[in-house]
Scaffold this motif. Structure first.
Motif, PDB file in Angstrom:
ATOM      1  N   THR A 176      10.729   4.887  10.888  1.00 11.01           N
ATOM      2  CA  THR A 176       9.605   3.854  10.863  1.00 11.01           C
ATOM      3  C   THR A 176       8.657   3.965   9.907  1.00 11.01           C
ATOM      4  O   THR A 176       7.566   3.522  10.116  1.00 11.01           O
ATOM      5  CB  THR A 176       9.137   4.104  12.489  1.00 11.01           C
ATOM      6  N   HIS A 177       8.922   5.096   9.041  1.00 15.29           N
ATOM      7  CA  HIS A 177       7.991   5.166   8.052  1.00 15.29           C
ATOM      8  C   HIS A 177       8.428   5.049   6.677  1.00 15.29           C
ATOM      9  O   HIS A 177       9.424   5.872   6.345  1.00 15.29           O
ATOM     10  CB  HIS A 177       7.009   6.573   8.307  1.00 15.29           C
ATOM     11  N   LEU A 178       7.713   4.385   5.649  1.00 14.67           N
ATOM     12  CA  LEU A 178       7.966   4.543   4.230  1.00 14.67           C
ATOM     13  C   LEU A 178       6.890   5.231   3.616  1.00 14.67           C
ATOM     14  O   LEU A 178       5.727   4.981   4.192  1.00 14.67           O
ATOM     15  CB  LEU A 178       8.506   3.265   3.653  1.00 14.67           C
ATOM     16  N   ALA A 179       6.975   5.556   2.275  1.00 12.25           N
ATOM     17  CA  ALA A 179       5.821   6.005   1.673  1.00 12.25           C
ATOM     18  C   ALA A 179       5.276   4.703   0.810  1.00 12.25           C
ATOM     19  O   ALA A 179       3.962   4.786   0.570  1.00 12.25           O
ATOM     20  CB  ALA A 179       6.296   6.903   0.300  1.00 12.25           C
ATOM     21  N   GLU A 180       5.689   3.563   1.098  1.00 15.53           N
ATOM     22  CA  GLU A 180       5.083   2.237   0.755  1.00 15.53           C
ATOM     23  C   GLU A 180       5.229   1.248   1.861  1.00 15.53           C
ATOM     24  O   GLU A 180       6.586   1.223   2.396  1.00 15.53           O
ATOM     25  CB  GLU A 180       5.378   1.872  -0.946  1.00 15.53           C
ATOM     26  N   PHE A 181       4.520   0.558   1.971  1.00 16.89           N
ATOM     27  CA  PHE A 181       4.698  -0.774   2.870  1.00 16.89           C
ATOM     28  C   PHE A 181       3.848  -1.620   2.653  1.00 16.89           C
ATOM     29  O   PHE A 181       3.075  -1.662   1.836  1.00 16.89           O
ATOM     30  CB  PHE A 181       4.740  -0.053   4.322  1.00 16.89           C
ATOM     31  N   HIS A 182       3.748  -2.711   3.481  1.00 21.66           N
ATOM     32  CA  HIS A 182       2.688  -3.761   3.333  1.00 21.66           C
ATOM     33  C   HIS A 182       1.656  -3.869   4.442  1.00 21.66           C
ATOM     34  O   HIS A 182       2.105  -3.806   5.564  1.00 21.66           O
ATOM     35  CB  HIS A 182       3.579  -5.089   3.195  1.00 21.66           C
ATOM     36  N   GLN A 183       0.628  -4.392   3.950  1.00 18.76           N
ATOM     37  CA  GLN A 183      -0.332  -4.489   5.000  1.00 18.76           C
ATOM     38  C   GLN A 183      -0.917  -6.082   5.105  1.00 18.76           C
ATOM     39  O   GLN A 183      -1.091  -6.704   4.030  1.00 18.76           O
ATOM     40  CB  GLN A 183      -1.742  -3.651   4.605  1.00 18.76           C
TER      41      GLN A 183
ATOM     42  N   ILE B  24      -0.153  -3.115  17.497  1.00 16.50           N
ATOM     43  CA  ILE B  24       0.100  -4.075  16.456  1.00 16.50           C
ATOM     44  C   ILE B  24      -0.870  -4.298  15.273  1.00 16.50           C
ATOM     45  O   ILE B  24      -0.659  -4.756  14.471  1.00 16.50           O
ATOM     46  CB  ILE B  24       0.233  -5.472  17.243  1.00 16.50           C
ATOM     47  N   GLY B  25      -2.035  -3.686  15.741  1.00 14.64           N
ATOM     48  CA  GLY B  25      -3.021  -3.619  14.669  1.00 14.64           C
ATOM     49  C   GLY B  25      -4.172  -2.718  14.816  1.00 14.64           C
ATOM     50  O   GLY B  25      -4.380  -1.962  15.895  1.00 14.64           O
ATOM     51  N   ASN B  26      -5.110  -2.878  13.876  1.00 18.71           N
ATOM     52  CA  ASN B  26      -6.536  -2.146  13.973  1.00 18.71           C
ATOM     53  C   ASN B  26      -7.498  -2.805  13.557  1.00 18.71           C
ATOM     54  O   ASN B  26      -7.387  -3.690  12.649  1.00 18.71           O
ATOM     55  CB  ASN B  26      -6.107  -0.840  13.233  1.00 18.71           C
ATOM     56  N   SER B  27      -8.727  -2.885  13.980  1.00 23.36           N
ATOM     57  CA  SER B  27      -9.777  -3.735  13.686  1.00 23.36           C
ATOM     58  C   SER B  27     -11.238  -3.136  13.812  1.00 23.36           C
ATOM     59  O   SER B  27     -11.212  -2.215  14.277  1.00 23.36           O
ATOM     60  CB  SER B  27      -9.634  -4.973  14.470  1.00 23.36           C
ATOM     61  N   GLY B  28     -12.155  -3.883  13.368  1.00 19.97           N
ATOM     62  CA  GLY B  28     -13.612  -3.538  13.841  1.00 19.97           C
ATOM     63  C   GLY B  28     -14.576  -4.253  13.110  1.00 19.97           C
ATOM     64  O   GLY B  28     -14.195  -5.215  12.370  1.00 19.97           O
ATOM     65  N   MET B  29     -15.701  -3.693  13.303  1.00 22.37           N
ATOM     66  CA  MET B  29     -17.067  -4.286  12.454  1.00 22.37           C
ATOM     67  C   MET B  29     -17.425  -3.380  11.314  1.00 22.37           C
ATOM     68  O   MET B  29     -17.822  -2.268  11.477  1.00 22.37           O
ATOM     69  CB  MET B  29     -17.995  -4.809  13.448  1.00 22.37           C
ATOM     70  N   PHE B  30     -17.373  -3.836  10.012  1.00 22.63           N
ATOM     71  CA  PHE B  30     -17.711  -3.021   8.980  1.00 22.63           C
ATOM     72  C   PHE B  30     -19.131  -2.502   9.221  1.00 22.63           C
ATOM     73  O   PHE B  30     -20.090  -3.188   9.867  1.00 22.63           O
ATOM     74  CB  PHE B  30     -17.637  -3.647   7.694  1.00 22.63           C
TER      75      PHE B  30
ATOM     76  N   GLY C 209      -6.583  -5.237  10.468  1.00 26.01           N
ATOM     77  CA  GLY C 209      -5.362  -5.081   9.533  1.00 26.01           C
ATOM     78  C   GLY C 209      -4.001  -4.719  10.392  1.00 26.01           C
ATOM     79  O   GLY C 209      -4.119  -3.981  11.519  1.00 26.01           O
ATOM     80  N   LEU C 210      -2.905  -4.947   9.848  1.00 25.35           N
ATOM     81  CA  LEU C 210      -1.743  -4.638  10.571  1.00 25.35           C
ATOM     82  C   LEU C 210      -0.670  -4.498   9.206  1.00 25.35           C
ATOM     83  O   LEU C 210      -1.019  -4.938   8.055  1.00 25.35           O
ATOM     84  CB  LEU C 210      -1.160  -5.424  11.524  1.00 25.35           C
ATOM     85  N   SER C 211       0.445  -3.822   9.670  1.00 29.30           N
ATOM     86  CA  SER C 211       1.611  -3.790   8.613  1.00 29.30           C
ATOM     87  C   SER C 211       2.417  -5.255   8.744  1.00 29.30           C
ATOM     88  O   SER C 211       2.703  -5.576  10.002  1.00 29.30           O
ATOM     89  CB  SER C 211       2.607  -2.635   8.960  1.00 29.30           C
ATOM     90  N   LEU C 212       3.009  -5.424   7.741  1.00 34.68           N
ATOM     91  CA  LEU C 212       3.709  -6.749   7.551  1.00 34.68           C
ATOM     92  C   LEU C 212       5.291  -6.113   8.211  1.00 34.68           C
ATOM     93  O   LEU C 212       6.122  -7.062   8.755  1.00 34.68           O
ATOM     94  CB  LEU C 212       4.194  -7.189   6.168  1.00 34.68           C
ATOM     95  N   GLU C 213       5.550  -5.017   8.033  1.00 35.34           N
ATOM     96  CA  GLU C 213       6.964  -4.531   8.357  1.00 35.34           C
ATOM     97  C   GLU C 213       7.225  -4.600   9.851  1.00 35.34           C
ATOM     98  O   GLU C 213       8.260  -5.010  10.440  1.00 35.34           O
ATOM     99  CB  GLU C 213       7.222  -3.182   7.719  1.00 35.34           C
ATOM    100  N   ARG C 214       6.222  -4.174  10.768  1.00 36.10           N
ATOM    101  CA  ARG C 214       6.360  -3.930  12.065  1.00 36.10           C
ATOM    102  C   ARG C 214       6.731  -5.207  12.612  1.00 36.10           C
ATOM    103  O   ARG C 214       7.780  -5.417  13.427  1.00 36.10           O
ATOM    104  CB  ARG C 214       5.123  -3.575  12.574  1.00 36.10           C
TER     105      ARG C 214
ATOM    106  N   VAL D 189       0.805  -1.209   0.028  1.00 32.29           N
ATOM    107  CA  VAL D 189      -0.166  -0.214   0.152  1.00 32.29           C
ATOM    108  C   VAL D 189       0.898   1.506   0.045  1.00 32.29           C
ATOM    109  O   VAL D 189       2.078   1.076   0.126  1.00 32.29           O
ATOM    110  CB  VAL D 189      -0.848   0.023   1.177  1.00 32.29           C
ATOM    111  N   PHE D 190       0.384   2.535  -0.299  1.00 32.39           N
ATOM    112  CA  PHE D 190       1.121   3.592  -0.613  1.00 32.39           C
ATOM    113  C   PHE D 190       0.501   4.855   0.103  1.00 32.39           C
ATOM    114  O   PHE D 190      -0.694   5.075   0.281  1.00 32.39           O
ATOM    115  CB  PHE D 190       0.960   3.975  -2.084  1.00 32.39           C
ATOM    116  N   ARG D 191       1.471   5.462   0.990  1.00 31.22           N
ATOM    117  CA  ARG D 191       0.719   6.778   1.600  1.00 31.22           C
ATOM    118  C   ARG D 191       1.913   7.870   1.387  1.00 31.22           C
ATOM    119  O   ARG D 191       2.972   7.564   1.428  1.00 31.22           O
ATOM    120  CB  ARG D 191       0.605   6.317   3.302  1.00 31.22           C
ATOM    121  N   ASN D 192       1.381   9.308   1.209  1.00 34.60           N
ATOM    122  CA  ASN D 192       2.037  10.164   1.002  1.00 34.60           C
ATOM    123  C   ASN D 192       2.912  10.595   2.382  1.00 34.60           C
ATOM    124  O   ASN D 192       2.343  11.643   3.047  1.00 34.60           O
ATOM    125  CB  ASN D 192       1.651  11.107   0.258  1.00 34.60           C
ATOM    126  N   GLU D 193       3.899   9.918   2.946  1.00 38.33           N
ATOM    127  CA  GLU D 193       4.352  10.003   4.301  1.00 38.33           C
ATOM    128  C   GLU D 193       5.594  10.515   4.196  1.00 38.33           C
ATOM    129  O   GLU D 193       6.637  10.431   3.213  1.00 38.33           O
ATOM    130  CB  GLU D 193       4.101   8.828   4.817  1.00 38.33           C
TER     131      GLU D 193
END
Ligand code: PHE
Length: 487
Positions: A354-361, A421-427, A447-452, A345-349
């Protein structure tokens, strides 16, 4: 060949006095003879003694004088036999250094009369320097020369060789393999076998190496599969804002939809195709709600939904997959699903350690009738336990597309504190109902990042050491196998 030459010679001679002369006589390169001596010595066929010789070699200057004569002789020859020559005139014929040495030596030798005019004092001269240099060049050692320049002395290494305790006129060949032929012919009874060298190192094994992120990805995929999840097709980095945001009930004014946070595409800047009736229902729910919701009460713009971007989360894929599932439900009835994905995934960061403009979820979701927050907590505990994290805590959070939402924390023994370590919820129903799901269908997701987790497991504290163009390839080769607590 060198080996045989040495052994044969020693059969009839007491010793090889000088390996250099021996090599020259045999017409074999001295280096080759030396190698053969060393090898024969190792197997005690011969005994050898070092010999060192110092030989004179000419420097470039020496070589020049050997060819053209010493400066003093050159100078003498440039002076006419009769009469004289003006010093300036004479100087023009020479290189300044040669002229200087020539004048002083020819003067000392009393070969010439030096003044404004230069004339010969003797009829002829003997260029002893040149003769000496030529002798050195031919290898005739002149022990009487004193030379201060170290570089004209060369050390030569060779050997004198005699028979050794295991001498034989021919080197015995040891068998390295026991072959079928040896067995059939009975040769094996006579053969001498080469001894095993248990200290020899095997050739280094050349093979590819997986990147730590790929290894981690494989482990997590395995966990999802063991839990009965199917992988979602994530092979698209470019998404429309519609699937990335609108379908997820993320309002169009949301700050994440700003170019400061998201990379928008210049070409093609907009999407061509969206399911029109569904788009209409999404517009409705944003503008005025429905399904028990009041909506956001703003004017929803199609142009905003059409904008192409690099997906900011893999939840864009989840929304596509859920929409498909809802369509399938209308046709064939509802089937519960467990889906997962792991991709980029990509974010304009701003990039930092600890941050990259692209990482894995990593993303997981379960779609079934009657799911509750209790199910979500249970599934998360099961999932993270398999990753080796059994101590979890949940904190209420906010996402536009989930309600309730929970951040997931785990106690990190090494860091001695709780880490997110992650974020979650009910849609939300505002997301699921316009898709067309029956009212009692719920979706729990996280969801969570693969890098962490990879950085934690591999002890890497700068994300740029793990991912990107500056990654040290050696890290990939040397990184250990990290097994996560799969249960
Ligand atoms: N999409 C969220 C993120 O990018 C993760 C998430 C997925 C949260 C699913 C809730 C449900 O952080």
């Amino acid at each position: 060949m060198a080996e045989q030459a040495i052994l044969s010679y020693l059969e009839t001679h007491e010793e090889i006095a000088d390996s250099g002369n021996f090599a020259a006589e045999c017409g074999i390169d001295h280096a080759e003879i030396v190698n053969a001596i060393k090898s024969l010595h190792g197997f005690l066929y011969v005994e050898s003694q070092d010999i060192k010789k110092e030989t004179w070699v000419l420097t470039d200057e020496g070589k020049r004088y050997a060819a053209e004569g010493s400066p003093e002789a050159q100078l003498f020859l440039a002076v006419p036999a009769e009469g004289s020559i003006a010093k300036d005139e004479l100087q023009k014929k020479f290189d300044p250094a040669i002229f200087k040495i020539g004048c002083s030596q020819a003067g000392k030798n009393k070969w010439v009369e030096m003044g404004r005019q230069v004339s010969r004092k003797v009829v002829q001269v003997e260029d002893k320097v040149k003769d000496l240099l030529l002798k050195i060049q031919k290898g005739q050692v002149c022990s009487f020369i004193t030379c201060s320049a170290d570089k004209c002395l060369k050390t030569w290494k060779g050997y004198s060789v005699r028979k050794g305790p295991s001498y034989a006129p021919q080197r015995e060949k040891f068998a390295t393999d026991l072959t079928r032929e040896n067995l059939q012919s009975g040769d094996w009874k006579k053969l001498k076998f080469k001894e095993y060298n248990f200290n020899a190192k095997g050739p280094p094994s050349e093979c590819g190496h997986l990147h730590p992120l790929n290894k981690m990805k494989d482990c997590i995929k395995r966990i999802f599969r063991m839990m009965g999840f199917e992988e979602m097709p994530t092979n698209r980095y470019v998404e429309s804002s519609f699937w990335n945001f609108d379908a997820l009930f993320q309002p169009q004014q949301h700050p994440a939809r700003d170019s400061h946070d998201t990379f928008f595409l210049k070409t093609p800047s907009t999407t061509m195709q969206l399911p029109e009736d569904y788009v209409e229902r999404v517009k409705q729910v944003h503008e005025s709600g429905g399904y028990g919701s009041r909506g956001y009460n703003y004017e929803w713009k199609r142009e905003e939904a059409n904008k192409n971007l690099l997906r900011t989360h893999t939840t864009a894929i989840s929304s596509r997959m859920l929409y498909k599932l809802a369509q399938d439900t209308k046709q064939n009835g509802f089937t519960p699903k467990k889906y997962f994905s792991i991709d980029r995934v990509f974010r304009n960061e701003a990039v930092d350690r600890t941050h990259l403009a692209e990482f894995h979820q990593i993303e997981g979701l379960i779609c079934d009738r009657g799911l509750t927050l209790g199910h979500l907590i249970g599934v998360l505990e099961d999932f993270f336990k398999r990753l080796g994290m059994s101590n979890l805590r949940f904190k209420p959070a906010y996402n536009p597309y989930t309600e309730p939402s929970m951040e997931i924390f785990s106690y990190h023994e090494g860091f001695g504190k709780w880490v997110e370590i992650g974020n979650s919820g009910m849609f939300r129903p505002e997301m699921l109902q316009p898709m067309g799901f029956p009212e009692d269908v719920r979706v729990i997701a996280w969801g969570l990042s693969l890098e962490r987790p990879t950085m934690i497991l591999y002890g890497i504290d700068n994300i740029r050491d793990l991912f990107g163009h500056r990654v040290d390839l050696d890290l990939i080769k040397k990184s250990p196998l990290c097994l996560i607590g799969i249960k």
